[in-house]
Every structure is written in structure tokens, then in C-alpha cells.
Design a protein around this motif. Structure first.
Motif, short mmCIF file in Angstrom:
data_model
loop_
_atom_site.label_atom_id
_atom_site.label_comp_id
_atom_site.label_asym_id
_atom_site.label_seq_id
_atom_site.Cartn_x
_atom_site.Cartn_y
_atom_site.Cartn_z
N LEU A 6 0.83 -1.21 0.00
CA LEU A 6 0.00 0.00 0.00
C LEU A 6 0.86 1.26 0.00
CD1 LEU A 6 -2.76 -1.16 2.51
CD2 LEU A 6 -2.87 -1.12 0.01
N MET A 7 2.02 1.17 0.65
CA MET A 7 2.95 2.31 0.64
C MET A 7 3.45 2.58 -0.78
SD MET A 7 6.19 2.77 3.24
CE MET A 7 5.20 2.02 4.53
N ARG A 8 3.77 1.50 -1.50
CA ARG A 8 4.26 1.65 -2.88
C ARG A 8 3.17 2.19 -3.80
NH1 ARG A 8 8.29 -3.42 -4.38
NH2 ARG A 8 9.30 -3.60 -2.36
N LEU A 9 1.92 1.93 -3.44
CA LEU A 9 0.78 2.41 -4.23
C LEU A 9 0.36 3.83 -3.81
CD1 LEU A 9 -1.29 -0.88 -4.27
CD2 LEU A 9 -0.31 0.24 -6.29
N ASN A 10 1.13 4.41 -2.88
CA ASN A 10 0.87 5.78 -2.40
C ASN A 10 -0.52 5.94 -1.79
OD1 ASN A 10 3.43 6.86 -3.28
ND2 ASN A 10 2.65 6.76 -5.37
N ILE A 11 -0.95 4.91 -1.04
CA ILE A 11 -2.22 4.99 -0.32
C ILE A 11 -2.01 5.82 0.94
CG2 ILE A 11 -4.03 3.65 0.83
CD1 ILE A 11 -3.92 3.29 -2.22
N ASP A 12 -2.90 6.74 1.21
CA ASP A 12 -2.74 7.63 2.37
C ASP A 12 -3.05 6.94 3.69
OD1 ASP A 12 -1.96 9.78 0.78
OD2 ASP A 12 -4.03 10.39 0.41
N ASN A 13 -4.26 6.45 3.84
CA ASN A 13 -4.70 5.84 5.10
C ASN A 13 -4.38 4.35 5.11
OD1 ASN A 13 -6.51 5.75 2.96
ND2 ASN A 13 -8.32 5.56 4.27
N ILE A 14 -3.07 4.05 5.21
CA ILE A 14 -2.59 2.68 5.03
C ILE A 14 -3.19 1.71 6.04
CG2 ILE A 14 -0.53 1.23 5.30
CD1 ILE A 14 1.03 3.32 3.76
N ASP A 15 -3.23 2.08 7.32
CA ASP A 15 -3.73 1.16 8.34
C ASP A 15 -5.18 0.76 8.07
OD1 ASP A 15 -1.31 1.14 9.62
OD2 ASP A 15 -1.87 2.61 11.13
N GLU A 16 -5.99 1.73 7.74
CA GLU A 16 -7.41 1.46 7.50
C GLU A 16 -7.60 0.60 6.25
OE1 GLU A 16 -11.55 3.86 6.42
OE2 GLU A 16 -9.82 4.97 7.20
N VAL A 17 -6.91 0.96 5.19
CA VAL A 17 -7.05 0.21 3.93
C VAL A 17 -6.49 -1.20 4.09
CG1 VAL A 17 -6.39 0.11 1.49
CG2 VAL A 17 -7.03 2.30 2.52
N HIS A 18 -5.42 -1.34 4.88
CA HIS A 18 -4.86 -2.66 5.11
C HIS A 18 -5.86 -3.55 5.85
CE1 HIS A 18 -2.15 -5.69 7.10
NE2 HIS A 18 -1.73 -5.75 5.87
N ARG A 19 -6.57 -3.00 6.82
CA ARG A 19 -7.60 -3.77 7.53
C ARG A 19 -8.70 -4.23 6.57
NH1 ARG A 19 -6.61 -0.13 11.76
NH2 ARG A 19 -8.23 1.30 11.02
N LYS A 20 -9.11 -3.34 5.67
CA LYS A 20 -10.16 -3.69 4.71
C LYS A 20 -9.67 -4.75 3.73
CE LYS A 20 -12.64 0.70 4.92
NZ LYS A 20 -13.10 1.91 4.19
N TRP A 21 -8.42 -4.63 3.32
CA TRP A 21 -7.84 -5.62 2.40
C TRP A 21 -7.76 -6.98 3.09
CZ3 TRP A 21 -2.05 -5.47 0.52
CH2 TRP A 21 -1.83 -6.54 -0.38
N SER A 22 -7.30 -7.01 4.34
CA SER A 22 -7.20 -8.27 5.08
C SER A 22 -8.55 -8.94 5.22
CB SER A 22 -6.60 -8.02 6.47
OG SER A 22 -5.27 -7.54 6.37
N ALA A 23 -9.59 -8.13 5.45
CA ALA A 23 -10.95 -8.67 5.54
C ALA A 23 -11.41 -9.19 4.18
CB ALA A 23 -11.91 -7.61 6.06
N ALA A 24 -11.05 -8.46 3.11
CA ALA A 24 -11.47 -8.84 1.76
C ALA A 24 -10.82 -10.15 1.33
CB ALA A 24 -11.12 -7.73 0.77
N VAL A 25 -9.59 -10.40 1.78
CA VAL A 25 -8.90 -11.65 1.42
C VAL A 25 -9.74 -12.85 1.84
CG1 VAL A 25 -6.92 -13.13 1.95
CG2 VAL A 25 -6.55 -10.73 1.43
#
Length: 205
Positions: free
Chosen positions: A53-72
Motif C-alpha cells: 500500500l505504501m508503494r501504491l501511495n495509499i494515504d490511510n494505510i492502516d485502515e485500507v490494510h484492515r479492509k484488504w485483510s478482511a477482503a482476502v
């Protein structure tokens, strides 16, 4: 003498490629309104999610990471243990080498995405992305696992499928075995110590 065999998880034990990429693709579309191709996101395989997510320049990394983990987990039906690997791990566990895991999954992801396959008890020590400050390709995760197993790097083999796994092993001073069933190519792995074409090849190590 080989005293320890350490495994990566994604692309080595578990065929998680489609689950990781499709869940990331969906999460990015929801969060950024951008449609990435699965090929554009392949770089994410083998590194921690937050690094992706850092390489993709996502701002709210922690929040998006939680959503991605749930989506997996929504794509868990896509995830399988690679053919014959469970039987090979059982045979290894009955022999003398110590077994460990070094993965880019977080501790929570190991619990949610790896433990349900019933293989965790075969491994004497598991190092996740939650356990170290630095991550693959840095050698710290592998060295931490070897320290816990009390095995010198030169007496260990790390089995992985990505260039990050290879670099981690080389920098740690361990031997590297390429899991070709996950890597699908030997390009870039010319200096690998071993190339494993199928799971049974691990037993020859």
C-alpha cells in the motif's frame, strides 16, 4: 548438514495468488476508484501488505490494510495447499530437520488465513511480519527464526517463491530453494542453491 528447513507461506505452501490479487484489486477500486489490472499488482506477492500500500501511495494505510485483510477472507475459497505439500510436510516433521516458517503475513493473517489448513503444529517456530521491524528482503525475519530454532544460517534452507525470499536467504547466509510451483519461472533465480519442481523434491534436500 541440513538442520532446519524454513518455509515461506504464500506461493510456497498455499496457492494464495488469486485471493491476494483479487482482494487487493477490489479494495483499491473501493478506496481509490482506480481499476488496477491483476498484472499491475503482481509486485504485491511476497511482501507485507502495508509495504504494498505504501508503494501504491495509499494515504490511510492502516485502515485500507484492515479492509484488504478482511477482503482476502472473501476469496478464501480460491486458496488451496499446493499439491502433495501437506504429505511432504508430514514426512519432514517425522524426520530430524527442524521446520519453521518466515512469512510476510501478519500474525493476525497467519491465524485467519494459514491456521485453518491445520498445518501450523508441524512448525516449531513461525515468524510473521508482526514479529520484526524489518521485512523481506531484509534478512532479519529469517535470522530471528533461525535464532529461535538455534540453527546456524549455513545449516538451513529457506524455501520460497519470490525474489524477496531469495534475497532474504542470501543476506542471512542460508541456502535458498526455489518453489517453482509458485514462482513459475527460474528467471532471476540463477543463483538459487536448489530448484524444486514439485513438492516431493523437498525430501531430496
Amino acid at each position: 548438514m541440513v538442520k532446519a528447513i524454513i518455509f515461506d507461506v504464500d506461493g510456497t505452501i498455499l496457492d494464495t495468488e488469486q485471493a491476494i490479487l483479487q482482494s487487493l484489486q477490489r479494495t483499491l477500486l473501493e478506496e481509490t476508484d482506480q481499476q488496477y489490472s491483476l498484472e499491475d499488482l503482481r509486485f504485491a506477492l511476497g511482501i507485507p501488505g502495508k509495504d504494498t500500500l505504501m508503494r501504491l501511495n495509499i494515504d490511510n494505510i492502516d485502515e485500507v490494510h484492515r479492509k484488504w485483510s478482511a477482503a482476502v477472507l472473501d476469496f478464501s475459497h480460491e486458496v488451496t495447499v499446493f499439491e502433495n505439500l501437506e504429505e511432504v510436510i508430514q514426512q519432514l516433521a517425522a524426520k530430524s530437520p527442524l521446520l519453521g516458517i518466515v512469512t510476510s503475513k501478519t500474525a493476525e493473517e497467519v491465524t485467519d488465513e494459514f491456521d485453518p489448513f491445520g498445518l501450523s503444529h508441524y512448525f516449531k517456530h513461525i515468524v510473521s511480519a508482526s514479529d520484526t521491524e524489518k521485512h523481506k528482503p531484509h534478512p532479519e525475519p529469517l535470522l530471528k527464526c533461525l535464532d529461535a530454532l538455534q540453527v546456524a544460517p549455513e545449516d538451513a534452507i529457506y524455501i520460497g517463491d519470490s525474489i524477496y525470499d531469495f534475497q532474504c536467504a542470501k543476506q542471512a547466509g542460508a541456502k535458498f530453494a526455489l518453489a517453482l510451483w509458485g514462482a513459475k519461472t527460474t528467471n532471476g533465480f540463477e543463483e538459487a542453491d536448489y530448484v524444486l519442481y514439485e513438492a516431493q523434491d523437498i525430501l531430496s534436500l
